[in-house]
Scaffold this motif. Structure first.
Motif, mmCIF file in Angstrom:
data_model
loop_
_atom_site.group_PDB
_atom_site.id
_atom_site.type_symbol
_atom_site.label_atom_id
_atom_site.label_comp_id
_atom_site.label_asym_id
_atom_site.label_seq_id
_atom_site.Cartn_x
_atom_site.Cartn_y
_atom_site.Cartn_z
ATOM 1 N N ASP A 1 7.746 13.723 3.107
ATOM 2 C CA ASP A 1 6.771 15.019 3.212
ATOM 3 C C ASP A 1 5.670 14.779 1.609
ATOM 4 O O ASP A 1 5.858 15.787 1.447
ATOM 5 C CB ASP A 1 6.742 16.216 3.930
ATOM 6 C CG ASP A 1 7.190 16.036 5.361
ATOM 7 O OD1 ASP A 1 7.984 16.992 5.474
ATOM 8 O OD2 ASP A 1 5.966 15.441 5.708
ATOM 9 N N ASN B 1 7.437 8.600 12.030
ATOM 10 C CA ASN B 1 6.895 9.388 11.790
ATOM 11 C C ASN B 1 5.619 9.037 10.106
ATOM 12 O O ASN B 1 5.105 9.236 9.412
ATOM 13 C CB ASN B 1 7.413 11.047 11.548
ATOM 14 C CG ASN B 1 6.599 12.509 10.888
ATOM 15 O OD1 ASN B 1 5.322 12.172 11.371
ATOM 16 N ND2 ASN B 1 6.840 12.860 10.358
ATOM 17 N N THR C 1 8.829 17.593 18.406
ATOM 18 C CA THR C 1 8.210 16.681 17.039
ATOM 19 C C THR C 1 7.773 15.482 17.996
ATOM 20 O O THR C 1 6.864 14.470 17.415
ATOM 21 C CB THR C 1 9.707 16.391 16.287
ATOM 22 O OG1 THR C 1 10.004 17.309 15.835
ATOM 23 C CG2 THR C 1 9.316 15.422 15.521
ATOM 24 N N THR D 1 3.571 14.989 18.993
ATOM 25 C CA THR D 1 3.364 15.934 18.714
ATOM 26 C C THR D 1 2.672 14.482 18.201
ATOM 27 O O THR D 1 1.655 14.049 17.325
ATOM 28 C CB THR D 1 3.499 16.968 17.482
ATOM 29 O OG1 THR D 1 3.648 17.673 18.278
ATOM 30 C CG2 THR D 1 2.334 17.118 16.454
ATOM 31 N N ASN D 2 3.932 13.880 17.391
ATOM 32 C CA ASN D 2 3.582 12.176 16.312
ATOM 33 C C ASN D 2 3.292 11.694 17.645
ATOM 34 O O ASN D 2 2.133 10.437 16.972
ATOM 35 C CB ASN D 2 4.841 12.010 15.795
ATOM 36 C CG ASN D 2 5.448 12.920 14.554
ATOM 37 O OD1 ASN D 2 4.634 13.273 14.496
ATOM 38 N ND2 ASN D 2 6.560 12.712 14.639
ATOM 39 N N GLU E 1 7.553 26.033 12.009
ATOM 40 C CA GLU E 1 7.980 24.640 11.582
ATOM 41 C C GLU E 1 6.714 23.836 12.762
ATOM 42 O O GLU E 1 6.028 22.959 12.429
ATOM 43 C CB GLU E 1 9.292 23.649 11.150
ATOM 44 C CG GLU E 1 8.440 22.461 10.537
ATOM 45 C CD GLU E 1 9.797 21.760 10.363
ATOM 46 O OE1 GLU E 1 10.968 22.167 10.989
ATOM 47 O OE2 GLU E 1 9.287 20.371 10.335
ATOM 48 N N LYS E 2 7.334 23.816 13.489
ATOM 49 C CA LYS E 2 7.037 22.581 15.058
ATOM 50 C C LYS E 2 5.645 23.275 15.555
ATOM 51 O O LYS E 2 4.213 22.480 15.914
ATOM 52 C CB LYS E 2 7.952 22.961 16.152
ATOM 53 C CG LYS E 2 9.476 22.388 16.166
ATOM 54 C CD LYS E 2 8.740 20.235 15.962
ATOM 55 C CE LYS E 2 9.267 20.403 13.955
ATOM 56 N NZ LYS E 2 9.096 18.973 13.516
ATOM 57 N N ASP F 1 3.048 22.453 12.532
ATOM 58 C CA ASP F 1 2.152 20.883 12.488
ATOM 59 C C ASP F 1 1.564 20.494 13.434
ATOM 60 O O ASP F 1 1.144 19.888 13.622
ATOM 61 C CB ASP F 1 4.045 19.696 12.707
ATOM 62 C CG ASP F 1 4.466 20.579 11.531
ATOM 63 O OD1 ASP F 1 6.473 19.599 12.226
ATOM 64 O OD2 ASP F 1 4.279 20.338 10.593
ATOM 65 N N TRP G 1 -1.752 21.964 13.426
ATOM 66 C CA TRP G 1 -2.994 20.888 12.209
ATOM 67 C C TRP G 1 -2.708 19.866 12.508
ATOM 68 O O TRP G 1 -4.352 19.604 12.360
ATOM 69 C CB TRP G 1 -1.451 20.741 11.363
ATOM 70 C CG TRP G 1 -1.842 20.325 10.146
ATOM 71 C CD1 TRP G 1 -1.850 18.787 9.451
ATOM 72 C CD2 TRP G 1 -3.263 20.339 8.561
ATOM 73 N NE1 TRP G 1 -2.279 18.028 8.755
ATOM 74 C CE2 TRP G 1 -2.808 18.892 8.094
ATOM 75 C CE3 TRP G 1 -3.808 21.587 8.787
ATOM 76 C CZ2 TRP G 1 -4.173 18.480 6.946
ATOM 77 C CZ3 TRP G 1 -4.647 21.205 7.726
ATOM 78 C CH2 TRP G 1 -5.329 19.642 7.262
ATOM 79 N N GLN G 2 -2.099 19.106 13.539
ATOM 80 C CA GLN G 2 -2.698 17.574 13.831
ATOM 81 C C GLN G 2 -3.947 17.867 15.031
ATOM 82 O O GLN G 2 -4.610 17.449 15.540
ATOM 83 C CB GLN G 2 -1.505 16.701 14.642
ATOM 84 C CG GLN G 2 -0.164 16.935 13.302
ATOM 85 C CD GLN G 2 -0.858 15.400 12.463
ATOM 86 O OE1 GLN G 2 -2.017 14.674 12.984
ATOM 87 N NE2 GLN G 2 -0.457 15.305 11.147
ATOM 88 N N TYR H 1 -3.326 27.604 11.982
ATOM 89 C CA TYR H 1 -2.150 26.991 11.597
ATOM 90 C C TYR H 1 -2.071 27.684 10.277
ATOM 91 O O TYR H 1 -1.230 27.663 9.704
ATOM 92 C CB TYR H 1 -3.244 25.858 11.147
ATOM 93 C CG TYR H 1 -2.337 25.080 9.978
ATOM 94 C CD1 TYR H 1 -2.857 24.844 9.220
ATOM 95 C CD2 TYR H 1 -1.204 24.036 10.255
ATOM 96 C CE1 TYR H 1 -2.241 23.848 7.330
ATOM 97 C CE2 TYR H 1 -0.607 23.729 8.744
ATOM 98 C CZ TYR H 1 -1.021 24.051 7.691
ATOM 99 O OH TYR H 1 -0.877 22.913 6.344
#
Length: 548
Positions: free
Chosen positions: A99, A134, A177, A180-181, A213-214, A217, A220-221, A242
């Protein structure tokens, strides 16, 4: 003492998941101080790793790498290396580099993990596959990234089945995670349908992970995905979520708190040095007393500097406050302008639909009717075909009016929806005089409201269910009952028609569309049918409506 450090560790994990990073760091520093005092290298390594992860989540990546490398140095000099602990440390360093936009360093530390895990042991490091994927995703190497992420997902699923793992926060965190990716990759490749399905799964796991955090993320995505897919309302909503979540973590006060916590830790670590300084100060007090004049002058200078510093600080504080207010005002104005622009676009589109497509459909109906009346049509098949075209065009106009009705509203009350459904049923009664319709709505729902999209999805689903009963069920009675049920709204559509065996019949696009519409409003769709016992459709949607 180990039990106290375990308490510090548990408190760090709880506050980290809540996004309260200043509290998480506070307890990690307390644990580190205690471990250093007892010279317990295991706990020293552990708390340095936790600090690395905490600073990563707070987006202070340089500090994250610093604490991670401190932990790694301790782990590597041990004779019997704990593979699980060194994996966690390598992972912490790598995600900070990732990051920090230092992807080559991130991949280097991620792949060092494989020096400690071989064969079946890779089941323990499924998240490493995700993290490598990622990093490759950020480098826009989508095909290679998808390979690593898919492998990570398989490992996660295999691990769950082999260990019969309990679905705890860690389970949901890992799945959030990965999905989302994977969804982000499909979005970047413009595979919008697949991306949206994956984002639904990602949202489920991120919500259940209890991790700020999750969720951050995901929003945002998904906001970027909705923007690409031209679903601007959903994109705006996710972007606001977000910003809200991010601002709850990254504010000025918390940054100051972090600085104070770290300063306190460094101060306590250097207590002996401070004592020496105090001793020197005491030795010089006598000399200061002998120089009263110089001391008075120095005091006046210091006082003057303090006053000037205070005035500068006060002026800067006022300036910062003014800038913050100006920013908030500009943000509010921009949000209002965006909403106004979206409303104008909706109105313009609805006018275009009405004036252009509506008039063209009306012309088609008029032309077909003129043909039928102007010519003596003896061919029954042609006559039926023309009638079918006319009826289809009329039906399309009705559907178009329903769409325009929804587009012209920023929100739809349940009373509006009730009237619309009632009008549809009245038309159905005219078309099917041999069917008895029962329609009831609980009065408690009168003041509830939905967005125009939500209201239209609910209306279309009820409309499709009634149409299916009229066309295929050969029923005598169709009932529609809408009522509140605790925190939900329950819609029951039933008939006494022929029914069918669900397991033996291939369900068509109509039912698939109904399921999709209800899923889009975060609802649940059930269908129950048996031969000669009628069909029941039950729809449950969250009662998140506002009071008028």
């Amino acid at each position: 003492m180990n039990s106290l450090m375990t308490v510090y560790s548990n408190l760090n994990n709880v506050y980290n998941n809540q996004g309260k990073y200043e509290k998480a760091i506070e307890y990690s520093l307390k644990g580190l101080k205690k471990a250093e005092k007892e010279k317990n290298e295991g706990w020293i390594s552990y708390f340095n790793t936790e600090l690395s992860l905490d600073y990563h989540d707070y987006e202070s990546y340089q500090k994250g790498v610093y604490f991670g490398k401190k932990a790694l140095k301790i782990n590597e000099r041990k004779k019997n290396v704990d593979a699980g602990l060194i994996w966690k440390t390598l992972n912490a360093i790598a995600i900070n580099y990732d990051d920090w936009n230092k992807s080559d360093s991130a991949l280097l530390y991620h792949k060092k993990v494989f020096n400690y895990f071989k064969g079946k042991d890779t089941l323990k490091i499924g998240s490493t596959y995700n993290n490598i994927g990622n990093t490759l995703l950020k480098k826009k190497k989508y095909k290679e990234a998808k390979h690593w992420l898919t492998t990570g997902l398989r490992i996660s699923e295999l691990k769950s089945s082999v260990e019969s793992a309990k679905k705890d926060n860690r389970f949901f965190y890992e799945k959030a995670t990965l999905y989302t990716n994977l969804a982000t990759i499909e979005s970047e490749l413009n595979n919008f349908f697949e991306a949206e399905k994956l984002f639904v799964k990602a949202h489920h796991f991120a919500t259940n992970s209890m991790s700020a955090e999750k969720l951050r993320d995901l929003y945002w995505q998904r906001a970027k995905f909705f923007t690409k897919a031209k679903k601007f309302k959903l994109a705006t909503e996710d972007h606001e979520k977000y910003i809200k979540l991010r601002d709850s973590v990254f504010d000025v006060k918390r940054a100051e708190t972090f600085a104070e916590l770290e300063a306190k830790y460094q101060t306590e670590k250097k207590e002996k040095e401070l004592l020496k300084v105090k001793t020197k100060v005491a030795e010089r007090e006598n000399e200061i007393k002998r120089k009263n004049t110089q001391f008075v002058i120095l005091s006046l200078i210091v006082a003057g500097l303090l006053i000037i510093s205070y005035l500068i600080y006060r002026q800067q504080k006022l300036k910062n406050k003014q800038q913050k207010q100006e920013f908030e005002l500009k943000s509010a104005i921009a949000k209002i302008e965006t909403q106004n622009e979206l409303q104008e676009q909706r109105l313009q589109i609805s006018r275009d639909l009405h004036d252009n497509i509506g008039s063209q459909l009306t012309f088609i109906i008029s032309s077909v009717d003129n043909i039928k009346y102007a010519f003596d049509i003896t061919n029954s098949r042609l006559d039926n075909k023309l009638s079918g075209i006319s009826d289809f065009a009329k039906s399309t106009i009705v559907e178009l009016r329903d769409t325009i009705w929804a587009m012209n509203k920023s929100e739809i009350t349940f009373e509006d929806l009730q009237i619309r459904i009632h009008n549809f049923i009245e038309k159905a009664k005219i078309a099917k005089t041999d069917i008895n319709f029962n329609f009831t709505v609980d009065y408690q729902l009168k003041e509830c409201k939905f967005s125009s999209v939500e209201g239209m999805n609910i209306y279309r689903t009820i409309q499709e269910a009634i149409n299916n009963s009229m066309k295929y069920a050969n029923s005598k009675t169709i009932s529609i009952d809408i009522k509140p049920n605790q925190d939900d709204i329950e819609i029951l559509i039933s008939d006494d028609g022929l029914g069918f065996k669900i397991d033996e019949v291939l369900l068509g696009n109509g039912i698939a569309n109904m399921r999709k519409r209800i899923s889009d409003v975060n609802g649940l769709f059930y269908i129950q049918s048996n031969e000669n016992q009628g069909t029941k459709i039950k729809i449950t949607i969250p009662k998140k409506c506002k009071k008028a």
